[in-house]
Design an enzyme around this catalytic site. Structure first.
Site, PDB file in Angstrom:
ATOM      1  N   LYS A 162      12.206 -71.736-116.141  1.00 14.75           N
ATOM      2  CA  LYS A 162      12.697 -73.052-115.581  1.00 14.75           C
ATOM      3  C   LYS A 162      12.674 -73.270-114.297  1.00 14.75           C
ATOM      4  CE  LYS A 162      16.939 -72.932-118.971  1.00 14.75           C
ATOM      5  NZ  LYS A 162      16.614 -74.394-119.576  1.00 14.75           N
TER       6      LYS A 162
ATOM      7  N   ARG B  47      18.246 -71.195-130.121  1.00 15.06           N
ATOM      8  CA  ARG B  47      18.139 -71.455-131.501  1.00 15.06           C
ATOM      9  C   ARG B  47      17.836 -70.174-132.188  1.00 15.06           C
ATOM     10  NH1 ARG B  47      14.291 -76.361-130.884  1.00 15.06           N
ATOM     11  NH2 ARG B  47      15.727 -76.811-128.901  1.00 15.06           N
TER      12      ARG B  47
HETATM   13  N1  BES Z   1      20.173 -73.637-122.473  1.00 15.11           N
HETATM   14  C1  BES Z   1      19.342 -74.599-122.642  1.00 15.11           C
HETATM   15  C2  BES Z   1      19.721 -76.159-122.566  1.00 15.11           C
HETATM   16  C3  BES Z   1      20.484 -76.495-121.574  1.00 15.11           C
HETATM   17  C4  BES Z   1      20.044 -77.287-120.682  1.00 15.11           C
HETATM   18  C5  BES Z   1      21.895 -76.495-121.504  1.00 15.11           C
HETATM   19  C6  BES Z   1      20.842 -77.818-119.603  1.00 15.11           C
HETATM   20  C7  BES Z   1      22.851 -77.203-120.743  1.00 15.11           C
HETATM   21  C8  BES Z   1      22.477 -77.837-119.552  1.00 15.11           C
HETATM   22  C9  BES Z   1      18.290 -74.401-123.654  1.00 15.11           C
HETATM   23  O1  BES Z   1      18.076 -73.008-123.855  1.00 15.11           O
HETATM   24  C10 BES Z   1      17.004 -74.986-123.349  1.00 15.11           C
HETATM   25  O2  BES Z   1      16.220 -74.596-122.456  1.00 15.11           O
HETATM   26  N2  BES Z   1      16.659 -76.078-124.202  1.00 15.11           N
HETATM   27  C11 BES Z   1      15.387 -76.423-123.954  1.00 15.11           C
HETATM   28  C12 BES Z   1      14.728 -76.707-125.058  1.00 15.11           C
HETATM   29  C13 BES Z   1      13.072 -77.172-125.151  1.00 15.11           C
HETATM   30  C14 BES Z   1      12.302 -75.915-124.579  1.00 15.11           C
HETATM   31  C15 BES Z   1      12.577 -77.555-126.506  1.00 15.11           C
HETATM   32  C16 BES Z   1      15.653 -77.884-123.304  1.00 15.11           C
HETATM   33  O3  BES Z   1      16.438 -78.487-123.466  1.00 15.11           O
HETATM   34  O4  BES Z   1      14.764 -78.351-122.199  1.00 15.11           O
HETATM   35 MN    MN Z   2      16.560 -72.082-122.833  1.00 14.29          MN
END
Ligand code: BES
Ligand code: MN
Ligand code: ZN
Length: 482
Positions: A259, A333
């Site tokens: 990230k 997921r």
């Molecule tokens: N934990 C994150 C989602 C999230 C982001 C929750 C900000 C709360 C605040 C999740 O694991 C994630 O990183 N999701 C990605 C999915 C993508 C890679 C398909 C996202 O939302 O960018």
């Molecule tokens: Mn994630």
């Protein structure tokens, strides 16, 4: 903070908040304060409009007049809660003395909102702040509410303790609130309650049983992966079980698909689904809910390092489906896929409901006020939406439709862990989960709550402070109570 309901309020009280709807006449049972109130009304300082807050002070007696607005409008519980919170934070009140609340708009929703505003609005995460002197400490504040809905008010206060527990678990440092810490939090709640049975799958059991997706996510971490299942038997023998399954990523770095600085900073909160399940567990025991429930937490850490799982990996999940991992940041997921299929296959719950900070895309769709609800079952949707509505723990349904299967089709595996770029991010995540919850049978009832927006607030919102909000706890507690 202690909240009790008492009618009439004890005569010894010297601090009150009077919640007054617009244009409503009112009387204060104290001649001097009543005279000040009449003056305030005549001077047009107070008319009961929303957000008006007028202190009346006579000697050691304090009465705050809080305006509630037009009674013909529907009760906006969030606004009402904020009014209660602001009134309780008035500098004219002494937190060391009990405060009497007198709501002149005495509806059930209104009383509930006042309790939420007090309990949730005055919550603080200040464990790591050294300089706390100039802030009032509401932890020992005593609140007495004058209402005929006494039982409901006190029950709501208890429900909010579960919400605040979830917030504490969420807000704690990622390295402190790891899987062991959450296991201990669960065991502390359950203790040796005869209604509960705890089953914990540690690394060894996860390997033996083949929860390889869960293990893959944790591969780069020094922490222990765990799947914790609490069976709570509050209902009768033979009654069906509901399963609540929480995403518990104790830190989400994104993995090798690392990230950015801005998106990583809040990721200690990526276990707020699990925290919501734990808060609800506490409430079920506390309120003696007459339901059979499996409370399930899938715990892992998504870290980087030489052992971390890699983009392009294909991993076969517990249920036998293979997953092409195209983004290590879509890790929640994966953990949930194994947890859901494990629960479906071995426990066959009547309803299988997961809650997760699954996507950032849900913020794009719904903002921070509404949790995204996805399910292929209309009845379950309506039950969850009704519980959301009644508790103001808001949710909005997003569709799950057959064409979404195309979005998660993989070239090299049975399914892939991301959808199409910039397209339907939250519901393609939902579709991914559905295929695991229903791995053995499409008749398995399943629902998914995405609290990616509502669970982890980036700034203060209504009466909530930035950080973990405890989203889902009030909704679930109500759902299980019905
Ligand atoms: N934990 C994150 C989602 C999230 C982001 C929750 C900000 C709360 C605040 C999740 O694991 C994630 O990183 N999701 C990605 C999915 C993508 C890679 C398909 C996202 O939302 O960018
Ligand atoms: Mn994630
Ligand atoms: Zn995550």
């Amino acid at each position: 903070m202690k909240i009790s309901a008492l009618r009439p309020l004890p005569g010894s009280l010297v601090q009150f908040i009077l919640f007054v709807p617009q244009t409503q006449t009112f009387a204060i049972p104290d001649a001097e304060l009543q005279r000040l109130a009449v003056e305030a009304v005549f001077a047009k300082k107070f008319s009961g409009k929303k957000d008006e807050l007028v202190p009346l002070i006579k000697g050691e007696k304090v009465c705050l007049l809080a305006g509630l607005g037009d009674k013909r409008e529907a009760v906006n519980m969030r606004k009402m809660g904020l009014i209660a919170k602001n009134a309780l934070q008035s500098k004219h009140l002494d937190v060391n003395k009990p405060v009497g609340l007198i709501p002149l708009w005495d509806s059930e929703a209104h009383i509930k909102a006042i309790v939420d505003g007090a309990k949730l609005g005055l919550y603080k995460w200040n464990k790591y702040i050294a300089q706390k002197e100039d802030e009032a400490d509401y932890s020992s504040l005593e609140i007495l509410i004058d209402t005929p809905y006494a039982e409901m008010a006190e029950r709501e206060a208890a429900v909010c303790d579960g919400v605040n527990l979830a917030r504490d678990l969420g807000n704690e440092n990622a390295d402190a609130a790891d899987s062991l810490y959450l296991e201990k939090a669960i065991l502390d709640i359950v203790k040796d309650d005869p209604r509960c049975m705890v089953k914990i799958l540690n690394r060894k059991e996860l390997e033996e049983k083949g929860l390889r997706l869960h293990l893959a996510v944790n591969q780069g971490s020094a922490k222990e992966p765990k799947l914790i299942i609490v069976s709570y038997k509050g209902g009768k023998d033979g009654d069906p079980f509901t399963a609540l399954v929480g995403k518990g990523i104790t830190f989400d770095s994104g993995g090798l698909n690392l990230k950015t600085t801005a998106s990583m900073v809040d990721m200690r909160l990526d276990m707020c689904g699990a925290a919501a399940v734990i808060g609800t567990l506490r409430n079920a025991l506390q309120l003696n809910l007459r339901r059979n429930v499996y409370f399930v937490c899938g715990l892992a850490e998504n870290a980087i390092g030489p052992k971390a799982y890699k983009p392009g990996d294909v991993v076969v999940g517990y249920c036998g489906k293979s997953v092409e991992i195209l983004n290590t940041d879509a890790e929640g997921r994966l953990v949930l896929a194994d947890a859901l299929s494990y629960m479906a296959r071995n426990y066959k719950p009547d309803a299988l409901i997961d809650i997760a900070t699954l996507t950032g895309a849900v913020v794009v769709a719904l903002g921070y006020e509404y949790t995204g609800l996805m399910t292929s079952d209309d009845n379950l949707a309506n039950q969850l939406l009704a519980a959301a509505e009644a508790t103001d723990d808001r949710a909005w349904r997003l569709p799950i439709y057959p064409e979404l299967q195309e979005h998660v089709k993989s070239q090299f595996a049975d399914i892939k862990n991301i959808g199409q770029p910039s397209c339907a991010g939250s519901i393609s995540g939902g579709e991914f989960l559905r295929q695991f919850a229903q791995c053995d049978s499409e008749s398995q009832k399943w629902a998914h709550l995405d609290i990616g927006g509502t669970g982890t607030l980036e700034k203060d919102l209504a009466y909530f402070k930035v950080g973990a909000s405890g989203a889902g706890v009030r909704l679930f507690t109500e759902f299980l109570s019905r």
